[in-house]
Design an enzyme around this catalytic site. Structure first.
Site, PDB file in Angstrom:
ATOM      1  N   LYS A  78       1.137  -1.126  -0.012  1.00 53.71           N
ATOM      2  CA  LYS A  78       0.287  -0.194  -0.120  1.00 53.71           C
ATOM      3  C   LYS A  78       0.724   1.352   0.003  1.00 53.71           C
ATOM      4  CE  LYS A  78      -3.598   2.095   2.752  1.00 53.71           C
ATOM      5  NZ  LYS A  78      -4.638   1.963   4.101  1.00 53.71           N
ATOM      6  N   SER A 153      -9.698   1.654   3.240  1.00 54.07           N
ATOM      7  CA  SER A 153      -8.662   2.816   2.401  1.00 54.07           C
ATOM      8  C   SER A 153      -7.517   2.178   1.788  1.00 54.07           C
ATOM      9  CB  SER A 153      -7.524   3.463   3.137  1.00 54.07           C
ATOM     10  OG  SER A 153      -6.580   2.933   4.333  1.00 54.07           O
ATOM     11  N   SER A 177      -9.684  -0.017   7.370  1.00 54.92           N
ATOM     12  CA  SER A 177      -9.519  -0.362   6.653  1.00 54.92           C
ATOM     13  C   SER A 177      -8.284  -1.384   5.512  1.00 54.92           C
ATOM     14  CB  SER A 177      -8.389   1.595   5.953  1.00 54.92           C
ATOM     15  OG  SER A 177      -8.885   2.393   6.107  1.00 54.92           O
TER      16      SER A 177
HETATM   17  N1  GLN Z   1     -12.761   4.616   6.918  1.00 52.13           N
HETATM   18  C1  GLN Z   1     -12.063   5.135   8.106  1.00 52.13           C
HETATM   19  C2  GLN Z   1     -11.109   6.162   8.011  1.00 52.13           C
HETATM   20  O1  GLN Z   1     -12.124   6.849   6.810  1.00 52.13           O
HETATM   21  C3  GLN Z   1     -10.646   3.815   8.099  1.00 52.13           C
HETATM   22  C4  GLN Z   1      -9.874   4.416   7.530  1.00 52.13           C
HETATM   23  C5  GLN Z   1      -8.458   3.396   7.481  1.00 52.13           C
HETATM   24  O2  GLN Z   1      -8.212   2.475   8.355  1.00 52.13           O
HETATM   25  N2  GLN Z   1      -7.193   3.835   7.488  1.00 52.13           N
HETATM   26  O3  GLN Z   1     -10.805   7.117   9.002  1.00 52.13           O
END
Ligand code: GLN
Length: 477
Positions: A78, A153, A177
């Site tokens: 990532k 994400s 995410s």
């Molecule tokens: N969707 C959550 C956020 O936007 C989690 C994102 C993540 O785990 N990086 O913060």
């Protein structure tokens, strides 16, 4: 089956038996990327050394010097995790042109285990999002239905594994995410106990929550990858002191296992079809000998609110370093220092990141930090306490990963709150630092569904063994 789409343990066996070479796996992944990445948009950088690293791995094996099951396995990283010499964009314009001087600890350890770094995966900017629509590189599409989002994400990582671009990808999980895109793309995703994997070289979003986790086609494969990355690291003072090895997946069974179910997680705002599928997975666990018990997490309903205060506060502080002076993009037209900061940050950050910075700055500002930030911290303590209480009665907790199936691209534009609510069932474990696994439990109308298995802090083995047992039950179509 194509090597790039074969579960990692099988690949490892084929490599060990000499039936397959790393060079062939890498070539197959590159061919799949060439063929389909233009439409999926999961991969945003290819490492030009991949083929050479595969050849080195093959040569090691021929000499009888294999480094173990990951030797020769290609992995996508990532793009908020540092790989030396490769770009490190975080899916943002603000880091344009930046390339880190060293590997993240997790990447160093994968290399030491012989893994081949294939390239970088697309993501929501700085890890902020649930749909992978917030990337400066454009949205990622779900390989199961390209009109739909892959989840975020770590959407690029999940989509890449689902599309057979790589047998293994690294994601990062701050509030869900790894787990959400794993669920929506039909792959296994693991969020380890906080501190299990070093965060050194992972670009910080919410430092008290961030964890790197593997995403791959099987639970055992995820455990192999986690074992390679896990363990204490002098460069990250929050790493746990104990080493971690993958458990043995041979003889585990569900007999006598106490499985906790939080009723609200099957009811409140959860799609009927998802709730039905998760209930049948739970019934299958019961038939296999597990004992199902209702448990309560009374403060879980405040988790999303507390998370968006804590994570945004930490993000606003962590992202202060992108000022146009030290890294990446610098606005060419700024004449004063204030203008340099303002213009660089205005043009460099996307809307969602700006929203988080504003939210975080607000909740940390004098007069408000007691009302928001500190109160969110107390909610976090309550949630930890809820889990302690629940785990005094059961061995694991299971739930859906997400209340809905992947939506169409653009559907939630302008509705950040509904986007945030997709994490309602993953965020509690993040706030409490617990290990949690997303394991596929079949499809609904051609779209994958994941079951979340959560275990007490430090009990990553247990979460993985139970997820593997669920995997073997083959619930649903
Ligand atoms: N969707 C959550 C956020 O936007 C989690 C994102 C993540 O785990 N990086 O913060």
């Amino acid at each position: 089956m194509r090597p790039g789409a074969t579960p990692l343990p099988e690949l490892a066996r084929a490599l060990a038996a000499g039936d397959l070479a790393s060079r062939e796996i890498v070539a197959d992944c590159l061919a799949a990327i060439e063929e389909r990445n233009e439409s999926i948009n999961a991969v945003i950088h290819l490492d030009e050394n991949a083929q050479a690293a595969a050849d080195e791995s093959d040569a090691r094996r021929r000499r009888g010097e294999s480094r173990g099951p990951l030797d020769g396995i290609p992995v996508l990283v990532k793009d908020n995790i540092a790989v030396r010499g490769a770009p490190l964009s975080c899916g943002s314009k603000i880091l344009a042109g930046y390339s880190p001087p060293r590997d993240a600890t997790a990447v160093t350890r994968l290399r030491e285990a012989g893994a081949v770094i294939l390239g970088k995966a697309n993501l929501d900017e700085f890890g902020m999002g649930s749909s992978n629509e917030h990337s400066a590189f454009g949205p990622v599409r779900n390989p199961h239905d390209p009109e739909r989002v892959p989840g975020g994400s770590s959407g690029g990582s999940a989509a890449a594994v689902a599309a057979g671009f790589a047998p293994l990808a690294l994601g990062t999980d701050t509030g869900g995410s790894v787990r959400l895109p794993a669920s929506w793309c039909g792959v296994v995703g693991v969020k380890p106990t906080y501190g299990r994997v070093s965060r050194s070289g992972l670009v910080a979003f919410g430092s008290s929550l961030d964890q790197i986790g593997p995403m791959t086609g099987s639970v055992e494969g995820a455990a192999l990858a986690l074992a390679a990355m896990a363990g204490p690291d002098d460069a990250d003072a929050t790493t746990l002191a104990d080493a971690w090895n993958a458990p043995s997946f041979g003889e585990d069974s569900l007999r006598g296992l106490r499985v906790g179910v939080v009723r609200e997680f099957l009811e409140d705002g959860v799609d009927e079809a998802i709730s039905t599928r998760i209930r049948s997975a739970i019934a299958a666990m019961e038939s296999a000998g597990a004992e199902i018990r209702d448990v309560e997490l009374p403060h879980a309903r405040y988790a999303v609110a507390a998370y968006y205060v804590v994570a945004s506060a930490e993000a606003s502080s962590n992202l202060a370093r992108y000022d146009g002076v030290r890294f990446g993009h610098r606005d060419p037209e700024a004449r004063t220092l204030d203008e340099l900061y303002t213009r660089t940050r205005t043009h460099g950050f996307g809307r969602e990141v700006q929203r988080r910075i504003l939210l975080g700055t607000y909740t940390l500002s004098a007069g408000y930090s007691e009302a928001y930030y500190q109160r969110a911290g107390r909610v976090r303590e309550r949630i930890r306490g809820d889990f302690d209480q629940a785990f005094s009665q059961v061995d694991v907790l299971v739930s859906p990963v997400s209340p809905e199936s992947p939506f169409h691209l653009g559907d939630l534009r302008g509705d950040p709150l509904r986007m945030y609510l997709n994490d309602a069932m993953t965020i509690p474990a993040s706030l409490a630092g617990l290990p949690a696994v997303s394991v596929p439990v079949g499809m609904i109308d051609g779209l994958p569904v994941g079951l979340q298995v959560q275990a007490p802090r430090g009990q990553d083995d247990r979460a993985l063994l139970v997820a593997a047992a669920v995997e073997r039950l083959r619930v649903g179509p």
